[in-house]
Design a protein around this motif. Structure first.
Motif, mmCIF file in Angstrom:
data_model
loop_
_atom_site.group_PDB
_atom_site.id
_atom_site.type_symbol
_atom_site.label_atom_id
_atom_site.label_comp_id
_atom_site.label_asym_id
_atom_site.label_seq_id
_atom_site.Cartn_x
_atom_site.Cartn_y
_atom_site.Cartn_z
ATOM 1 N N GLY A 60 6.381 7.403 12.361
ATOM 2 C CA GLY A 60 4.742 7.036 11.646
ATOM 3 C C GLY A 60 4.679 6.394 10.757
ATOM 4 O O GLY A 60 4.715 4.851 10.503
ATOM 5 N N ALA A 61 5.284 7.008 9.814
ATOM 6 C CA ALA A 61 5.573 6.683 7.954
ATOM 7 C C ALA A 61 6.385 5.348 7.877
ATOM 8 O O ALA A 61 6.150 4.746 7.052
ATOM 9 C CB ALA A 61 5.952 7.506 7.024
ATOM 10 N N SER A 62 7.267 6.031 8.705
ATOM 11 C CA SER A 62 8.824 5.343 8.877
ATOM 12 C C SER A 62 8.288 3.723 9.418
ATOM 13 O O SER A 62 8.125 2.519 8.266
ATOM 14 C CB SER A 62 9.612 4.749 9.478
ATOM 15 N N SER A 63 7.241 3.913 10.170
ATOM 16 C CA SER A 63 6.788 2.886 11.127
ATOM 17 C C SER A 63 5.765 2.000 9.827
ATOM 18 O O SER A 63 6.179 0.354 9.871
ATOM 19 C CB SER A 63 5.764 2.838 12.462
ATOM 20 N N SER A 64 5.455 2.474 9.230
ATOM 21 C CA SER A 64 3.544 2.015 8.186
ATOM 22 C C SER A 64 5.135 1.584 7.286
ATOM 23 O O SER A 64 4.340 0.017 6.374
ATOM 24 C CB SER A 64 2.991 3.247 7.851
ATOM 25 N N LYS A 65 6.463 1.878 6.444
ATOM 26 C CA LYS A 65 6.417 1.239 5.829
ATOM 27 C C LYS A 65 7.116 -0.018 6.229
ATOM 28 O O LYS A 65 6.768 -1.254 5.022
ATOM 29 C CB LYS A 65 7.588 1.830 4.806
ATOM 30 N N SER A 66 8.018 -0.182 7.144
ATOM 31 C CA SER A 66 8.522 -1.593 7.125
ATOM 32 C C SER A 66 7.602 -2.087 7.626
ATOM 33 O O SER A 66 7.437 -3.727 7.139
ATOM 34 C CB SER A 66 9.234 -1.503 9.091
ATOM 35 N N HIS A 67 5.931 -2.734 8.522
ATOM 36 C CA HIS A 67 5.455 -2.606 8.145
ATOM 37 C C HIS A 67 4.232 -3.422 7.114
ATOM 38 O O HIS A 67 4.235 -4.642 6.553
ATOM 39 C CB HIS A 67 4.028 -2.640 8.808
ATOM 40 N N ILE A 68 4.529 -3.004 5.911
ATOM 41 C CA ILE A 68 4.066 -2.848 4.687
ATOM 42 C C ILE A 68 4.807 -3.714 4.341
ATOM 43 O O ILE A 68 4.736 -4.970 3.853
ATOM 44 C CB ILE A 68 3.520 -1.735 3.823
ATOM 45 N N ALA A 69 6.167 -3.472 4.089
ATOM 46 C CA ALA A 69 7.560 -4.634 3.355
ATOM 47 C C ALA A 69 7.313 -6.025 4.292
ATOM 48 O O ALA A 69 7.524 -6.888 3.529
ATOM 49 C CB ALA A 69 8.655 -3.832 4.174
ATOM 50 N N TYR A 70 7.088 -5.742 5.899
ATOM 51 C CA TYR A 70 6.430 -7.470 6.082
ATOM 52 C C TYR A 70 6.059 -8.061 5.318
ATOM 53 O O TYR A 70 5.781 -9.439 5.825
ATOM 54 C CB TYR A 70 6.664 -6.929 8.095
ATOM 55 N N LEU A 71 4.516 -6.932 5.422
ATOM 56 C CA LEU A 71 3.555 -7.935 5.453
ATOM 57 C C LEU A 71 3.781 -8.159 3.482
ATOM 58 O O LEU A 71 3.660 -9.829 3.386
ATOM 59 C CB LEU A 71 1.655 -6.893 5.404
ATOM 60 N N LYS A 72 3.995 -7.481 2.742
ATOM 61 C CA LYS A 72 4.514 -8.243 1.280
ATOM 62 C C LYS A 72 5.139 -9.883 1.202
ATOM 63 O O LYS A 72 4.972 -10.505 0.441
ATOM 64 C CB LYS A 72 4.992 -7.195 0.750
ATOM 65 N N LYS A 73 6.033 -9.551 2.413
ATOM 66 C CA LYS A 73 7.170 -10.963 2.647
ATOM 67 C C LYS A 73 6.408 -11.969 2.768
ATOM 68 O O LYS A 73 6.304 -13.611 2.210
ATOM 69 C CB LYS A 73 8.979 -10.405 3.644
#
Length: 163
Positions: A60-73
């Motif tokens: 879940g943490a990994s998924s959240s980090k990748s989603h956050i990175a995507y949203l920032k981009k």
């Protein structure tokens, strides 16, 4: 083995009655009635549950980090699109450039390029920081999104001498 919330042990006591000691979680019997196998099964269940819980948390943490990175981009891309739609390179026939984080107007005949050194007019901040008179700045960007009034660049500054 299914998980059962707080319940009675239920194993027969010396009198033959069911044990009424409360057990919970993965335990199958109370400490008095549990065999070594019962204890091993309960420990294996707890270990498996904890490992599964930890793996799920990490996933879940990994998924959240990748989603956050995507949203920032995505936010950066959208800001750049909005910025380019609002970007102006000329105001009243004069070139607009940024020097540091501030925008100025250039009335000269030869257009300025990024990296050109220029003389900037005195303002209250420059007067406090470097004293009265002109200051030298370097063009950092062509154009601006700023919509307020712009000060004029006084002139080009000589290139710095290399040591």
């Amino acid at each position: 083995m299914t998980y059962q919330p707080d319940r009675a042990c239920g194993r027969p006591t010396r009198s033959g009655n069911p044990c009424k000691i409360r057990i919970s979680g993965s335990d199958v019997a109370c400490g008095t009635h549990a065999t070594e196998q019962d204890k091993a099964v309960a420990e294996a269940y707890r270990r498996g549950w904890n490992e599964g819980y930890e793996a799920g948390r990490e996933s879940g943490a990994s998924s959240s980090k990748s989603h956050i990175a995507y949203l920032k981009k995505r936010v950066k891309e959208l800001e750049e699109q909005l910025d380019s739609a609002r970007h102006v390179y000329e105001v009243d026939g004069c070139q607009v450039v940024q020097v540091g984080k501030y925008s100025y107007r250039w009335r000269g005949s030869d257009p300025l390029k990024v990296g050109d050194r220029v003389h900037l007019p005195e303002n209250w901040v420059s007067k406090l920081k470097v004293g009265p008179g002109l200051t030298v700045g370097v063009v950092t960007k062509l154009g601006t999104t700023y919509r307020g009034s712009l000060s004029d660049i006084v002139g080009r500054a000589p290139a710095e001498a290399s040591p």
